[in-house]
Design an enzyme around this catalytic site. Structure first.
Site, short mmCIF file in Angstrom:
data_model
loop_
_atom_site.label_atom_id
_atom_site.label_comp_id
_atom_site.label_asym_id
_atom_site.label_seq_id
_atom_site.Cartn_x
_atom_site.Cartn_y
_atom_site.Cartn_z
N HIS A 157 17.78 25.77 -53.72
CA HIS A 157 16.76 26.17 -52.75
C HIS A 157 17.48 27.01 -51.69
O HIS A 157 18.65 26.75 -51.40
CB HIS A 157 16.17 24.99 -51.97
CG HIS A 157 15.55 23.91 -52.77
ND1 HIS A 157 16.27 22.96 -53.43
CD2 HIS A 157 14.25 23.58 -52.95
CE1 HIS A 157 15.44 22.10 -54.00
NE2 HIS A 157 14.21 22.45 -53.73
N ASP A 193 19.39 24.93 -49.29
CA ASP A 193 20.58 24.20 -49.75
C ASP A 193 21.85 24.96 -49.39
O ASP A 193 22.89 24.37 -49.18
CB ASP A 193 20.61 24.06 -51.28
CG ASP A 193 19.37 23.42 -51.84
OD1 ASP A 193 18.69 22.70 -51.09
OD2 ASP A 193 19.09 23.65 -53.04
N HIS A 226 9.02 13.00 -62.50
CA HIS A 226 7.67 13.35 -62.06
C HIS A 226 6.64 12.98 -63.12
O HIS A 226 5.52 12.60 -62.81
CB HIS A 226 7.57 14.85 -61.76
CG HIS A 226 8.46 15.29 -60.62
ND1 HIS A 226 8.48 16.57 -60.16
CD2 HIS A 226 9.34 14.60 -59.86
CE1 HIS A 226 9.34 16.67 -59.16
NE2 HIS A 226 9.88 15.48 -58.98
#
Ligand code: XLS
Ligand code: CA
Ligand code: CA
Length: 439
Positions: free
Chosen positions: A101, A104, A271
């Site tokens: 990201h 990050d 997920h």
């Protein structure tokens, strides 16, 4: 040995009898499986966020891990040291890809301009290391969920200025991903969801979400970014309801908003289970739609209702994940990103390596078993037999769309249901165990 992880050796394949914890027991990168090297099937990627910025904190406790770069006070110098650490780690593990990201690689700054300048500075460092090592970028993404400005969402925020801010962030993250030759770009709906329907304009939020994705598709064309866009479904956490619940929901949403051709799925194991599906289910569904793009290879703890992002050790799940990848014809732009973090009490740098070793070994063995299942036509022959009735007679007429209610009713009156056959679930499970235990 010099370097940031000087106490850790290069991790080599030493075979299944190896007692060396710093060795692969099952991952032999050069081994050829179904005509392709293991490393090319698996396309392992390091997750920058958990590996380089995770500190072991949780909602009840402070950070537990002190990393070698934590004593560098200047945030940009610290970010540079992290880049070195990331590439040293990937080299030691023989990992060919990474994902990140924007946030990050550099922390938030006082202004958006300064933040973007810092991103460029660190992207320069990353680019140098990529050139030096040949390691590639699997995908980039933007963190539009951690900062307080995203408390109501990003594209789905009630505040249009937040929408604009998120767009600025995604634009820049796409540019950096493009510049670094990223093979994909992920949208995980961070805080795109709601806490209560009592203050939520569901229609506007969903439409705005689609608007942001359309802008990204348009901007990719503009800058010549040809990487694959992915949506990563997750049903809940951080919000009570996340809009990208699961593969079915996302595919329907993409169809409704004319975005279907521009996106594939990035399926995360943890997920899938939060959505009350198996990992296999999400991958299978993606595959049959030609949408199996990439995988966040972790696992959850089924006793817990949140996203624990653990390194994968479940051989059964890894087998069927790799089975789906093989059936899909292998990864093209995607790969296996370990969106996984070590446990809070595993605070040594050694633990980071053990995490990757168990994850890579698990998927390597999963690949071997899955390849045998495919080569021996195990599940295919079970399906062929079970659905055989659709190859001729009334079954063929149904799948060829040649009959309607009247013809079927006439058929049923005349023939009834002549026989039913066992689904043989237990027998199949026994065969699968044989493949897992004997491979
Ligand atoms: C969080 C997600 C996130 C995405 C990238 O649950 O897994 O890490 O993969 O934003
Ligand atoms: Ca996750
Ligand atoms: Ca993920």
């Amino acid at each position: 040995m010099s370097g940031i992880f000087s106490s850790i050796p290069k991790i080599e394949y030493k075979g299944r009898e190896s007692k060396d914890p710093f060795s692969f027991k099952f991952y032999d990168p050069e081994e050829v499986v179904m005509g392709k090297k293991m490393k090319d099937h698996l396309r392992f990627a390091l997750s920058y966020w958990h590996t380089l910025t995770g500190e072991g904190s949780d909602p009840f406790g402070d950070p537990t891990a002190v990393r070698p770069w934590d004593n560098i006070a200047d945030p940009i110098e610290q970010a540079k040291e992290r880049v070195k650490a990331a590439f040293e780690m990937m080299e030691k593990l023989g990992i060919g890809y990474f994902c990140f990201h924007d946030r990050d690689i550099v922390p938030e700054a006082d202004t958006l301009e300064e933040y973007q300048r810092n991103l460029d500075t660190i992207a320069d460092e990353i680019e140098k290391e990529m050139k030096r090592t040949g390691i590639k970028l699997l995908w980039g993404t933007s963190n539009c969920f951690s900062h307080p400005r995203f408390m109501h969402g990003a594209a789905t925020s009630s505040n249009p200025e937040v929408f604009a801010y998120a767009a600025a962030q995604i634009k820049k993250a796409m540019e950096i991903t493009h510049r670094l030759g990223g093979e994909g770009y992920v949208f995980w709906g961070g805080r795109e969801g709601y806490e209560t329907l009592l203050n939520t304009d569901l229609k506007l939020e969903l439409d705005n979400f689609a608007r942001m994705l359309k802008m990204a598709v348009d901007y990719a064309k503009k800058i010549g970014f040809k990487g694959q866009f992915y949506i990563e479904p997750k049903p809940k956490e951080p919000t009570k309801h996340q809009y990208d619940v699961d593969t079915s929901t996302v595919l329907g949403f993409l169809r409704e908003h004319d975005l279907y051709d521009h996106f594939k799925m990035n399926i995360e194991a943890n997920h899938a289970t939060l959505a009350m599906h198996t990992f296999h289910h999400e991958l299978y569904l993606s595959r049959i739609h030609g949408k199996l793009g990439s995988i966040d290879a972790n696992q959850g703890d089924l006793m817990l209702g949140w996203d624990t992002d653990q390194f994968p050790s479940n051989i059964y799940d890894a087998t069927f994940a790799m089975y789906e990848v093989l059936k899909a014809g292998g990864f093209t732009t995607g790969g296996l990103n370990f969106d996984a973090k070590v446990r809070r009490a595993s605070f040594d740098v050694e633990d980071l390596f053990y995490g990757y070793i168990v994850g890579m070994d698990t998927f390597a063995q999963g690949l071997r078993i899955a390849a045998k299942l495919v080569e021996d036509n195990v599940l295919e022959s079970i399906l062929d037999k079970r659905y055989n009735g659709y190859n001729d007679g009334i079954g063929k007429k149904i799948v060829d769309n040649k009959v309607g209610f009247e013809e079927l009713s006439e058929y049923a009156m005349k023939n009834g249901v002549s026989k039913l056959e066992s689904g043989r679930q237990e027998m199949i499970e026994s065969i699968i165990n044989q493949y897992i235990l004997c491979s």
